[in-house]
Design a protein around this motif. Structure first.
Motif, short mmCIF file in Angstrom:
data_model
loop_
_atom_site.label_atom_id
_atom_site.label_comp_id
_atom_site.label_asym_id
_atom_site.label_seq_id
_atom_site.Cartn_x
_atom_site.Cartn_y
_atom_site.Cartn_z
N SER A 139 50.23 37.32 55.53
CA SER A 139 50.65 36.08 54.88
C SER A 139 49.80 35.83 53.65
O SER A 139 48.58 35.98 53.68
N GLY A 140 50.45 35.49 52.55
CA GLY A 140 49.74 35.23 51.31
C GLY A 140 49.38 36.47 50.53
O GLY A 140 48.73 36.39 49.49
N GLY A 141 49.83 37.63 51.01
CA GLY A 141 49.50 38.89 50.35
C GLY A 141 50.55 39.32 49.35
O GLY A 141 51.59 38.68 49.17
N THR A 142 50.28 40.46 48.71
CA THR A 142 51.19 40.98 47.68
C THR A 142 52.56 41.33 48.24
O THR A 142 53.58 41.10 47.59
N SER A 143 52.60 41.89 49.45
CA SER A 143 53.88 42.27 50.04
C SER A 143 54.75 41.05 50.32
O SER A 143 55.98 41.09 50.13
N GLU A 144 54.13 39.97 50.77
CA GLU A 144 54.90 38.74 51.01
C GLU A 144 55.52 38.27 49.69
O GLU A 144 56.70 37.91 49.64
N GLU A 145 54.71 38.25 48.62
CA GLU A 145 55.24 37.84 47.32
C GLU A 145 56.40 38.72 46.90
O GLU A 145 57.40 38.24 46.34
N TYR A 146 56.28 40.03 47.17
CA TYR A 146 57.34 40.96 46.78
C TYR A 146 58.62 40.70 47.58
O TYR A 146 59.71 40.63 47.00
N PHE A 147 58.47 40.54 48.90
CA PHE A 147 59.65 40.28 49.73
C PHE A 147 60.33 38.97 49.33
O PHE A 147 61.56 38.88 49.31
N SER A 149 60.43 37.70 46.46
CA SER A 149 61.08 37.86 45.16
C SER A 149 62.32 38.75 45.24
O SER A 149 63.14 38.77 44.32
N LYS A 150 62.45 39.48 46.36
CA LYS A 150 63.59 40.39 46.56
C LYS A 150 64.41 39.87 47.74
O LYS A 150 64.30 40.36 48.87
N LYS A 151 65.20 38.85 47.48
CA LYS A 151 65.94 38.17 48.55
C LYS A 151 66.89 39.11 49.30
O LYS A 151 67.02 39.01 50.53
N VAL A 160 60.96 39.51 59.06
CA VAL A 160 59.66 39.76 58.44
C VAL A 160 58.66 38.84 59.10
O VAL A 160 58.82 37.61 59.07
N LYS A 161 57.64 39.42 59.74
CA LYS A 161 56.59 38.64 60.39
C LYS A 161 55.36 38.61 59.51
O LYS A 161 54.89 39.66 59.05
N TYR A 162 54.85 37.41 59.28
CA TYR A 162 53.65 37.25 58.46
C TYR A 162 52.45 36.95 59.35
O TYR A 162 52.50 36.08 60.22
N TYR A 163 51.37 37.71 59.13
CA TYR A 163 50.16 37.61 59.94
C TYR A 163 49.00 37.07 59.12
O TYR A 163 48.97 37.24 57.90
N PRO A 164 48.02 36.44 59.79
CA PRO A 164 46.85 35.95 59.04
C PRO A 164 46.02 37.06 58.43
O PRO A 164 45.31 36.85 57.46
N ASP A 165 46.12 38.27 59.01
CA ASP A 165 45.40 39.42 58.47
C ASP A 165 46.11 40.70 58.94
O ASP A 165 46.95 40.67 59.84
#
Length: 256
Positions: A139-147, A149-151, A160-165
């Motif tokens: 969560s908050g990482g580059t991959s999240e930003e990419y996903f 932006s690519k709806k 898509v599961k977002y993790y704290p780390d």
């Protein structure tokens, strides 16, 4: 007046406020579960590649350095609020982040690649192969930003599961709760070195190749320039290369 000038001359660290100058300290915000960039060792001490870089830079500036673990998903708020002075922990430089943060020069390349459980036989040769799968990332990482932006890409995936780390993401991957992890190659390959038979890296790049930098508040140009100056000296005299060799067994940093 002479006393005021003497105090000002001694001040050289922290942000541009008098309070920080008097404290002579830089507070580094980080995700403390992000090996090998910054993490807690068996003695519960924060160590890592970026930790060593920040310690050496602070030493050369004559500053005390404090490492503060933060919620990485709230990193920009932590920086803007003044709770930390710099984000230095495998932070990708992106155009979106540049809007709110002042970056150093890039010092390392980073790719977002795919990791799968070695015993599951999951095949992902391209972004299209993410369709129908449960994907984990930080969560908050580059991959999240990419996903985000690519709806269409995100919609094609089952979830898509977002993790704290990334450590938690890799643990779920090992336990079969997700099909793959998309994340920083450097962090993922370090994790694999500790779990060589459980996780496999697939050389499938997701998004563009990015670069790491450390980030300051927009108004802290003076602090940014001071740290950049000593960091450039560390590159020139081989210190950055030595620290890279310590953590990666080779120098993988960028040169001026």
């Amino acid at each position: 007046m002479m006393l005021v000038l003497a105090v000002a001359a001694l001040a050289g660290c922290g942000n541009d406020t008098a309070k920080k100058d008097a404290a002579q300290k830089i507070v580094v915000g980080l995700d403390d579960n992000f090996p090998p960039m910054g993490f807690k060792d068996e003695k519960n001490e924060i160590v890592g590649f970026d930790i060593d870089l920040a310690k050496e830079a602070s030493k050369r500036l004559g500053c005390e350095v404090e490492f503060k673990a933060i919620d990485w998903n709230s990193k920009e708020a932590e920086l803007k609020s003044g709770r930390v002075d710099v984000l230095w922990n495998g932070l990708d430089i992106t155009e979106k982040r540049k809007e709110n943060m002042l970056f150093s020069d890039p010092y390392m390349n980073n790719r977002q690649i795919v990791f799968v459980a070695s015993d599951k036989g999951v095949k992902i040769a391209s972004e299209a192969d993410l369709a129908g799968k449960v994907i984990g990332t930080q969560s908050g990482g580059t991959s999240e930003e990419y996903f985000e932006s690519k709806k269409d890409l995100k919609a094609s995936m089952k979830e898509v599961k977002y993790y704290p780390d990334f450590i938690n993401a890799f643990m779920d991957l090992e336990n079969g709760r997700i099909d793959a992890v998309v994340g920083d190659e450097i962090i993922g390959r370090y994790y694999i070195s500790k779990h060589p038979e459980k996780i496999t890296a697939i050389d499938t790049v997701i998004g563009d190749v990015s670069q790491f930098g450390f980030a300051f508040r927009k108004e802290d140009q003076a602090l940014r320039d001071k740290v950049q100056k000593v960091f450039d000296e560390m590159i020139k005299d081989g210190t950055v290369a030595k620290i890279s060799e310590k953590w990666f067994a080779k120098d993988i940093t960028l040169k001026k």
